[in-house]
Write a protein that holds these residues in place. Structure first.
Motif, PDB file in Angstrom:
ATOM      1  N   ILE A  14       0.617  -1.194  -0.515  1.00 40.34           N
ATOM      2  CA  ILE A  14       0.080  -0.092   0.024  1.00 40.34           C
ATOM      3  C   ILE A  14       0.848   1.784  -0.247  1.00 40.34           C
ATOM      4  O   ILE A  14       0.657   2.377  -0.631  1.00 40.34           O
ATOM      5  CB  ILE A  14      -0.955   0.424   1.284  1.00 40.34           C
ATOM      6  N   ILE A  15       1.883   1.661   1.276  1.00 36.11           N
ATOM      7  CA  ILE A  15       2.489   2.415   1.183  1.00 36.11           C
ATOM      8  C   ILE A  15       3.612   2.698   0.073  1.00 36.11           C
ATOM      9  O   ILE A  15       3.603   3.735  -1.201  1.00 36.11           O
ATOM     10  CB  ILE A  15       3.036   2.345   2.860  1.00 36.11           C
ATOM     11  N   GLY A  16       3.843   1.250  -0.569  1.00 33.02           N
ATOM     12  CA  GLY A  16       4.848   1.717  -1.621  1.00 33.02           C
ATOM     13  C   GLY A  16       4.592   2.384  -2.877  1.00 33.02           C
ATOM     14  O   GLY A  16       4.946   3.183  -3.506  1.00 33.02           O
ATOM     15  N   PRO A  17       3.262   1.515  -3.452  1.00 36.99           N
ATOM     16  CA  PRO A  17       2.780   2.614  -5.207  1.00 36.99           C
ATOM     17  C   PRO A  17       2.627   3.840  -4.747  1.00 36.99           C
ATOM     18  O   PRO A  17       2.626   4.503  -5.455  1.00 36.99           O
ATOM     19  CB  PRO A  17       1.493   1.814  -4.459  1.00 36.99           C
ATOM     20  N   LEU A  18       2.237   4.309  -2.710  1.00 41.25           N
ATOM     21  CA  LEU A  18       1.576   5.512  -2.865  1.00 41.25           C
ATOM     22  C   LEU A  18       2.782   6.330  -3.257  1.00 41.25           C
ATOM     23  O   LEU A  18       2.918   7.787  -3.388  1.00 41.25           O
ATOM     24  CB  LEU A  18       0.940   5.252  -1.586  1.00 41.25           C
ATOM     25  N   GLY A  19       3.878   6.172  -2.501  1.00 41.94           N
ATOM     26  CA  GLY A  19       4.914   6.785  -3.015  1.00 41.94           C
ATOM     27  C   GLY A  19       5.629   7.436  -3.718  1.00 41.94           C
ATOM     28  O   GLY A  19       6.208   7.998  -4.375  1.00 41.94           O
ATOM     29  N   PHE A  20       5.223   5.834  -4.867  1.00 39.68           N
ATOM     30  CA  PHE A  20       5.702   5.743  -5.544  1.00 39.68           C
ATOM     31  C   PHE A  20       5.048   6.998  -7.337  1.00 39.68           C
ATOM     32  O   PHE A  20       5.605   7.799  -7.449  1.00 39.68           O
ATOM     33  CB  PHE A  20       5.767   4.585  -6.476  1.00 39.68           C
ATOM     34  N   LEU A  21       3.709   6.761  -6.643  1.00 41.47           N
ATOM     35  CA  LEU A  21       3.108   7.668  -7.629  1.00 41.47           C
ATOM     36  C   LEU A  21       3.101   9.120  -7.223  1.00 41.47           C
ATOM     37  O   LEU A  21       3.074  10.319  -8.444  1.00 41.47           O
ATOM     38  CB  LEU A  21       1.164   7.932  -6.987  1.00 41.47           C
ATOM     39  N   LEU A  22       3.389   9.502  -6.240  1.00 46.73           N
ATOM     40  CA  LEU A  22       3.895  10.926  -5.133  1.00 46.73           C
ATOM     41  C   LEU A  22       4.846  11.112  -6.243  1.00 46.73           C
ATOM     42  O   LEU A  22       5.497  12.340  -6.552  1.00 46.73           O
ATOM     43  CB  LEU A  22       4.184  11.226  -3.693  1.00 46.73           C
ATOM     44  N   SER A  23       6.373  10.288  -6.297  1.00 45.43           N
ATOM     45  CA  SER A  23       7.057  10.762  -6.591  1.00 45.43           C
ATOM     46  C   SER A  23       7.295  10.968  -8.489  1.00 45.43           C
ATOM     47  O   SER A  23       7.831  12.290  -8.571  1.00 45.43           O
ATOM     48  CB  SER A  23       8.043   9.633  -6.713  1.00 45.43           C
ATOM     49  N   GLN A  24       6.269  10.514  -8.585  1.00 55.03           N
ATOM     50  CA  GLN A  24       5.344  11.111 -10.345  1.00 55.03           C
ATOM     51  C   GLN A  24       5.248  12.354 -10.981  1.00 55.03           C
ATOM     52  O   GLN A  24       5.694  13.021 -11.178  1.00 55.03           O
ATOM     53  CB  GLN A  24       4.947   9.840 -10.727  1.00 55.03           C
ATOM     54  N   ASN A  25       4.602  12.277  -9.165  1.00 53.10           N
ATOM     55  CA  ASN A  25       4.055  13.858  -9.364  1.00 53.10           C
ATOM     56  C   ASN A  25       4.758  14.883  -9.154  1.00 53.10           C
ATOM     57  O   ASN A  25       4.861  16.162  -9.313  1.00 53.10           O
ATOM     58  CB  ASN A  25       2.888  13.656  -8.324  1.00 53.10           C
ATOM     59  N   THR A  26       6.001  14.242  -8.089  1.00 53.75           N
ATOM     60  CA  THR A  26       7.042  15.428  -7.762  1.00 53.75           C
ATOM     61  C   THR A  26       7.670  15.723  -8.972  1.00 53.75           C
ATOM     62  O   THR A  26       8.220  16.893  -9.278  1.00 53.75           O
ATOM     63  CB  THR A  26       7.595  15.030  -7.105  1.00 53.75           C
ATOM     64  N   PHE A  27       8.138  14.631 -10.101  1.00 54.75           N
ATOM     65  CA  PHE A  27       8.888  14.913 -11.033  1.00 54.75           C
ATOM     66  C   PHE A  27       8.200  15.361 -12.345  1.00 54.75           C
ATOM     67  O   PHE A  27       8.585  16.660 -12.344  1.00 54.75           O
ATOM     68  CB  PHE A  27       9.341  13.512 -11.984  1.00 54.75           C
ATOM     69  N   GLN A  28       6.685  15.540 -11.887  1.00 53.04           N
ATOM     70  CA  GLN A  28       5.862  16.266 -13.447  1.00 53.04           C
ATOM     71  C   GLN A  28       5.878  17.946 -12.806  1.00 53.04           C
ATOM     72  O   GLN A  28       6.123  18.874 -13.664  1.00 53.04           O
ATOM     73  CB  GLN A  28       4.529  15.542 -13.544  1.00 53.04           C
ATOM     74  N   GLN A  29       5.842  18.359 -11.365  1.00 53.00           N
ATOM     75  CA  GLN A  29       5.002  19.503 -10.854  1.00 53.00           C
ATOM     76  C   GLN A  29       6.752  20.125 -11.135  1.00 53.00           C
ATOM     77  O   GLN A  29       6.954  21.629 -11.217  1.00 53.00           O
ATOM     78  CB  GLN A  29       4.914  19.549  -9.713  1.00 53.00           C
ATOM     79  N   GLY A  30       7.640  19.386 -11.031  1.00 54.68           N
ATOM     80  CA  GLY A  30       9.234  20.127 -10.842  1.00 54.68           C
ATOM     81  C   GLY A  30       9.647  20.537 -12.136  1.00 54.68           C
ATOM     82  O   GLY A  30       9.907  19.597 -12.521  1.00 54.68           O
ATOM     83  N   GLN A  31      10.101  21.625 -12.302  1.00 51.39           N
ATOM     84  CA  GLN A  31      11.109  22.312 -13.385  1.00 51.39           C
ATOM     85  C   GLN A  31      12.122  21.924 -13.465  1.00 51.39           C
ATOM     86  O   GLN A  31      12.886  20.996 -14.876  1.00 51.39           O
ATOM     87  CB  GLN A  31      10.976  23.979 -13.311  1.00 51.39           C
ATOM     88  N   PHE A  32      13.090  21.160 -12.439  1.00 48.83           N
ATOM     89  CA  PHE A  32      14.027  20.784 -12.215  1.00 48.83           C
ATOM     90  C   PHE A  32      14.456  18.881 -11.761  1.00 48.83           C
ATOM     91  O   PHE A  32      13.394  19.702 -10.953  1.00 48.83           O
ATOM     92  CB  PHE A  32      15.575  22.246 -11.456  1.00 48.83           C
ATOM     93  N   LEU A  33      15.230  18.293 -11.617  1.00 45.98           N
ATOM     94  CA  LEU A  33      14.964  17.478 -10.769  1.00 45.98           C
ATOM     95  C   LEU A  33      15.725  17.445  -9.723  1.00 45.98           C
ATOM     96  O   LEU A  33      15.588  16.719  -8.671  1.00 45.98           O
ATOM     97  CB  LEU A  33      15.675  16.106 -12.253  1.00 45.98           C
ATOM     98  N   THR A  34      16.772  17.308  -9.568  1.00 50.19           N
ATOM     99  CA  THR A  34      17.737  17.736  -8.631  1.00 50.19           C
ATOM    100  C   THR A  34      16.975  18.301  -7.273  1.00 50.19           C
ATOM    101  O   THR A  34      17.652  17.270  -6.222  1.00 50.19           O
ATOM    102  CB  THR A  34      19.125  18.350  -8.664  1.00 50.19           C
ATOM    103  N   PRO A  35      16.438  19.661  -7.477  1.00 47.34           N
ATOM    104  CA  PRO A  35      16.284  19.981  -6.266  1.00 47.34           C
ATOM    105  C   PRO A  35      15.408  19.286  -5.328  1.00 47.34           C
ATOM    106  O   PRO A  35      15.116  18.751  -4.345  1.00 47.34           O
ATOM    107  CB  PRO A  35      15.370  21.354  -5.618  1.00 47.34           C
ATOM    108  N   ALA A  36      14.267  18.333  -5.879  1.00 43.58           N
ATOM    109  CA  ALA A  36      12.825  18.096  -5.107  1.00 43.58           C
ATOM    110  C   ALA A  36      13.554  16.169  -4.994  1.00 43.58           C
ATOM    111  O   ALA A  36      13.771  15.546  -4.076  1.00 43.58           O
ATOM    112  CB  ALA A  36      12.047  17.393  -6.423  1.00 43.58           C
ATOM    113  N   LEU A  37      14.507  15.530  -6.129  1.00 44.41           N
ATOM    114  CA  LEU A  37      15.277  14.324  -5.423  1.00 44.41           C
ATOM    115  C   LEU A  37      16.211  14.494  -4.217  1.00 44.41           C
ATOM    116  O   LEU A  37      16.605  13.222  -3.907  1.00 44.41           O
ATOM    117  CB  LEU A  37      16.033  14.080  -6.973  1.00 44.41           C
ATOM    118  N   ALA A  38      16.471  15.309  -4.315  1.00 40.87           N
ATOM    119  CA  ALA A  38      17.161  15.712  -2.827  1.00 40.87           C
ATOM    120  C   ALA A  38      16.925  15.413  -1.743  1.00 40.87           C
ATOM    121  O   ALA A  38      17.774  14.645  -0.989  1.00 40.87           O
ATOM    122  CB  ALA A  38      18.709  16.799  -3.121  1.00 40.87           C
TER     123      ALA A  38
END
Length: 313
Positions: free
Chosen positions: A213-237
């Motif tokens: 349950i928690i794993g897929p939710l985190g994964f979906l949130l990560s895709q939202n994060t990548f899409q919303q952010g203009q740059f990868l590095t700060p969010a990934l940090a």
């Protein structure tokens, strides 16, 4: 002659580092692919349906599976407190790979910020001196305080992501993602311990199903994060720093693993945490600078103080 624990580390450390490389590839590929689909609402499964048709995203999924498998192998042979922090090196791998996908040179400030984050976490490890090799939850610990704190921060981060836009939204999504990833890693450690007693054992306990349950939710949130952010590095940090730090907390508070908690050690750990924050702030400020520079280019206004080495990583 190598001791049994040394042999375990010889297996665990390379598995963790190669797993980090796989996760770096996954993050870079997925971040690039999310820019090719329509922006969706937070936690909307439709985002994954759109991404499923992107070959680059599918490559990222394969890399994610490989990274998680290697992480599980590492967790089976070494303590959570040793394995999780090694995974932050995925930030550097993601930087390099994403710059190649974008066909841009690495940005020197972004690279420096990434190494500052890694240095802070390395210092945390040296001071904390993590030890122990738990295989499940300890009956002597009190899990509720940490569970309540993690749940509260996650909810607050999601509320911030819903109410705000731009870099603040990305920060909220990244914080929630990092926490869910760290919790997933801690639960995977318990699953790995249960698997030692038999392959069927994990299916008889609640831990595996909570991971599902928690794993897929985190994964979906990560895709939202990548899409919303203009740059990868700060969010990934933010994600890659919170992931192991939450894992450290779970190792100590839930699984009975140990860390140095003397007064001087706690002070050193606080300084190391501050170094990580400095690295993240440097990355965030650099991203803002690059965003303004790009906006100036798009509007026909020349950039101030151009740098030939700038890249959007």
């Amino acid at each position: 002659m190598v001791s049994a624990s040394g042999t375990s580390l010889l297996l665990a450390v390379p598995a963790a580092v190669v797993g980090a490389a796989c996760m770096g590839l996954a993050s870079a590929a997925q971040a690039r692919a999310t820019k090719e689909v329509e922006v969706s609402r937070i936690l909307d499964p439709g985002l994954l349906r759109g991404l499923a048709h992107r070959p680059l995203w599918l490559i990222g999924m394969v890399a994610t599976g490989a990274g998680l498998a290697l992480q599980l192998v590492a967790l089976a042979f070494a303590p959570l407190l040793v394995v999780q922090p090694l995974l932050i090196t995925s930030l550097v791998f993601a930087n390099v790979i994403y710059s190649r996908l974008e066909r841009r040179p690495l940005d020197r400030v972004m690279v420096a910020g990434s190494f500052i984050c890694i240095a802070g976490l390395a210092a945390f490890l040296v001071v904390a001196r993590p030890s122990g090799d738990s295989v499940g939850f300890s009956g002597t610990t009190k899990p509720l305080p940490l569970a309540f704190a993690l749940a509260t921060v996650t909810v607050v981060a999601l509320v911030v992501a819903v109410l705000f836009h731009g870099s603040v939204r990305v920060l909220g999504l990244a914080v929630a993602t990092g926490i869910l990833y760290g919790v997933t890693a801690g639960l995977m450690k318990a699953v790995a311990g249960e698997a030692r007693e038999g392959l069927a054992e994990p299916f008889q306990n609640w831990t595996l199903y909570l991971v599902c349950i928690i794993g897929p939710l985190g994964f979906l949130l990560s895709q939202n994060t990548f899409q919303q952010g203009q740059f990868l590095t700060p969010a990934l940090a933010v994600i890659t720093a919170l992931d192991p730090l939450v894992g450290v907390g779970i190792g100590v508070w839930w699984m009975g693993e140990t860390a140095n908690t003397t007064t001087w050690a706690l002070a050193g750990e606080a300084v190391a945490g501050a170094v990580i924050l400095v690295g993240i702030m440097l990355l965030a400020s650099r991203a803002e600078h690059l965003a303004r520079a790009q906006a100036g280019l798009d509007s026909g206004v020349p950039r101030t103080a151009p740098e030939t080495s700038e890249g959007t990583v």
